[in-house]
Scaffold this motif. Structure first.
Motif, PDB file in Angstrom:
ATOM      1  N   ALA A  75      40.457  -8.709  35.956  1.00 51.78           N
ATOM      2  CA  ALA A  75      39.462  -8.940  34.901  1.00 51.78           C
ATOM      3  C   ALA A  75      39.677  -8.007  33.721  1.00 51.78           C
ATOM      4  CB  ALA A  75      38.053  -8.782  35.463  1.00 51.78           C
ATOM      5  N   ILE A  76      40.083  -6.774  33.980  1.00 51.69           N
ATOM      6  CA  ILE A  76      40.380  -5.847  32.883  1.00 51.69           C
ATOM      7  C   ILE A  76      41.529  -6.388  32.043  1.00 51.69           C
ATOM      8  CG2 ILE A  76      41.334  -3.565  32.333  1.00 51.69           C
ATOM      9  CD1 ILE A  76      39.663  -2.492  34.697  1.00 51.69           C
ATOM     10  N   LEU A  77      42.593  -6.810  32.711  1.00 49.53           N
ATOM     11  CA  LEU A  77      43.768  -7.326  31.995  1.00 49.53           C
ATOM     12  C   LEU A  77      43.454  -8.633  31.263  1.00 49.53           C
ATOM     13  CD1 LEU A  77      46.507  -6.603  34.668  1.00 49.53           C
ATOM     14  CD2 LEU A  77      46.055  -5.326  32.567  1.00 49.53           C
ATOM     15  N   MET A 103      34.735 -11.818  37.102  1.00 50.39           N
ATOM     16  CA  MET A 103      33.612 -10.882  36.968  1.00 50.39           C
ATOM     17  C   MET A 103      32.554 -11.169  38.029  1.00 50.39           C
ATOM     18  SD  MET A 103      34.352  -8.713  34.680  1.00 50.39           S
ATOM     19  CE  MET A 103      32.770  -7.939  34.424  1.00 50.39           C
ATOM     20  N   TRP A 104      32.314 -12.443  38.279  1.00 52.67           N
ATOM     21  CA  TRP A 104      31.305 -12.809  39.269  1.00 52.67           C
ATOM     22  C   TRP A 104      31.742 -12.383  40.685  1.00 52.67           C
ATOM     23  CZ3 TRP A 104      28.162 -17.755  38.086  1.00 52.67           C
ATOM     24  CH2 TRP A 104      26.913 -17.659  38.679  1.00 52.67           C
ATOM     25  N   VAL A 105      33.013 -12.607  41.004  1.00 54.67           N
ATOM     26  CA  VAL A 105      33.524 -12.185  42.314  1.00 54.67           C
ATOM     27  C   VAL A 105      33.466 -10.660  42.433  1.00 54.67           C
ATOM     28  CG1 VAL A 105      35.574 -12.110  43.800  1.00 54.67           C
ATOM     29  CG2 VAL A 105      34.956 -14.237  42.634  1.00 54.67           C
ATOM     30  N   ALA A 106      33.799  -9.950  41.365  1.00 53.66           N
ATOM     31  CA  ALA A 106      33.715  -8.488  41.397  1.00 53.66           C
ATOM     32  C   ALA A 106      32.275  -8.038  41.638  1.00 53.66           C
ATOM     33  CB  ALA A 106      34.238  -7.894  40.091  1.00 53.66           C
ATOM     34  N   SER A 128      26.218  -4.752  38.796  1.00 52.00           N
ATOM     35  CA  SER A 128      26.506  -6.006  39.486  1.00 52.00           C
ATOM     36  C   SER A 128      25.421  -7.037  39.234  1.00 52.00           C
ATOM     37  CB  SER A 128      26.648  -5.759  40.987  1.00 52.00           C
ATOM     38  OG  SER A 128      27.648  -4.807  41.226  1.00 52.00           O
ATOM     39  N   VAL A 129      24.177  -6.609  39.328  1.00 49.82           N
ATOM     40  CA  VAL A 129      23.061  -7.518  39.046  1.00 49.82           C
ATOM     41  C   VAL A 129      23.132  -7.988  37.602  1.00 49.82           C
ATOM     42  CG1 VAL A 129      20.552  -7.695  38.902  1.00 49.82           C
ATOM     43  CG2 VAL A 129      21.601  -6.499  40.828  1.00 49.82           C
ATOM     44  N   LEU A 157      29.571  -7.013  28.520  1.00 52.07           N
ATOM     45  CA  LEU A 157      29.944  -7.176  29.928  1.00 52.07           C
ATOM     46  C   LEU A 157      31.290  -6.513  30.206  1.00 52.07           C
ATOM     47  CD1 LEU A 157      29.349  -8.285  32.719  1.00 52.07           C
ATOM     48  CD2 LEU A 157      30.340 -10.459  32.001  1.00 52.07           C
ATOM     49  N   TYR A 158      32.238  -6.691  29.299  1.00 53.84           N
ATOM     50  CA  TYR A 158      33.556  -6.080  29.489  1.00 53.84           C
ATOM     51  C   TYR A 158      33.439  -4.557  29.551  1.00 53.84           C
ATOM     52  CZ  TYR A 158      38.509  -5.032  28.946  1.00 53.84           C
ATOM     53  OH  TYR A 158      39.780  -4.571  29.151  1.00 53.84           O
ATOM     54  N   PHE A 159      32.787  -3.977  28.558  1.00 57.76           N
ATOM     55  CA  PHE A 159      32.726  -2.518  28.495  1.00 57.76           C
ATOM     56  C   PHE A 159      31.768  -1.931  29.529  1.00 57.76           C
ATOM     57  CE2 PHE A 159      34.571  -3.414  24.321  1.00 57.76           C
ATOM     58  CZ  PHE A 159      35.695  -2.609  24.418  1.00 57.76           C
ATOM     59  N   GLY A 160      30.639  -2.563  29.743  1.00 60.88           N
ATOM     60  CA  GLY A 160      29.690  -2.043  30.728  1.00 60.88           C
ATOM     61  C   GLY A 160      30.119  -2.319  32.150  1.00 60.88           C
ATOM     62  N   GLY A 161      30.537  -3.567  32.396  1.00 56.29           N
ATOM     63  CA  GLY A 161      30.858  -3.979  33.756  1.00 56.29           C
ATOM     64  C   GLY A 161      32.218  -3.544  34.236  1.00 56.29           C
ATOM     65  N   LEU A 162      33.155  -3.338  33.314  1.00 51.12           N
ATOM     66  CA  LEU A 162      34.504  -2.954  33.732  1.00 51.12           C
ATOM     67  C   LEU A 162      34.855  -1.523  33.348  1.00 51.12           C
ATOM     68  CD1 LEU A 162      36.417  -6.251  32.887  1.00 51.12           C
ATOM     69  CD2 LEU A 162      35.916  -5.332  35.153  1.00 51.12           C
TER      70      LEU A 162
END
Length: 182
Positions: A75-77, A103-106, A128-129, A157-162
């Motif tokens: 997902a990062i890549l 992202m959902w699977v992560a 995750s939530v 989502l990219y910066f916060g979640g990853l």
């Protein structure tokens, strides 16, 4: 004329300020409520040394860790690639759906990772939530034509979640910390 040409970049900068403030606030809350004082974390960082990755530690990790780490790295890549691709094309949509699926699977796989809080959920699971909520919102925003909000939510989502959640994986005592630091 020059005022108009700087306006789009200023608009992009202001669109990122909100997510950055929220992200830094969540990191601060993780330190405050995570049970590890910031001074202790800084002390451990000062005493630690970076070493060649010890992949044996990952080899002995659970299946949930392998799934989570694999999809998060992809997902990062893929997210970085998505930033470079032209927007609004069929390729953008296909890559976007695949990225959102990763992202959902992560996010789902993270609920099986509970070692840092004695088997309970921790504050990092808030990411995750948030991801589970934001994935359908990103799709909906694009479908209804709210492209600026779509872009802002996807970047958040990219910066916060990853980036931020991934950075928290490198805190002392976590698996990724032990892979790269002693």
């Amino acid at each position: 004329m020059s005022q108009n040409s700087s306006s789009p970049s200023l608009s992009r900068l202001s669109a990122l300020i909100g997510p950055v403030v929220v992200t830094l606030s969540l990191v601060g809350l993780a330190y405050v409520f995570g049970g590890v004082p910031l001074q202790k974390v800084l002390y451990v960082y000062q005493r630690s040394r970076l070493h060649w990755p010890d992949f044996d530690r990952l080899a002995h990790a659970s299946v949930a860790v392998h799934i989570h780490l694999g999809v998060a790295c992809l997902a990062i890549l893929l997210g970085a690639l998505q930033f470079a691709l032209p927007k609004g094309t069929g390729l953008h949509r296909v890559v976007g759906y695949f990225w959102l699926g990763l992202m959902w699977v992560a996010a789902i796989s993270s609920f099986f990772l509970r070692s840092i809080n004695h088997g309970q959920f921790s504050l990092i699971h808030l990411f995750s939530v948030l991801t589970i909520v934001m994935v359908p919102r990103i799709i909906w925003l694009a479908r209804v034509g709210r492209i600026a909000a779509h872009r802002k939510t996807a970047l958040s989502l990219y910066f916060g979640g990853l980036v931020v959640a991934g950075g928290l994986a490198f805190l002392p005592g976590r698996l990724m910390w032990s892979v790269f630091f002693n």
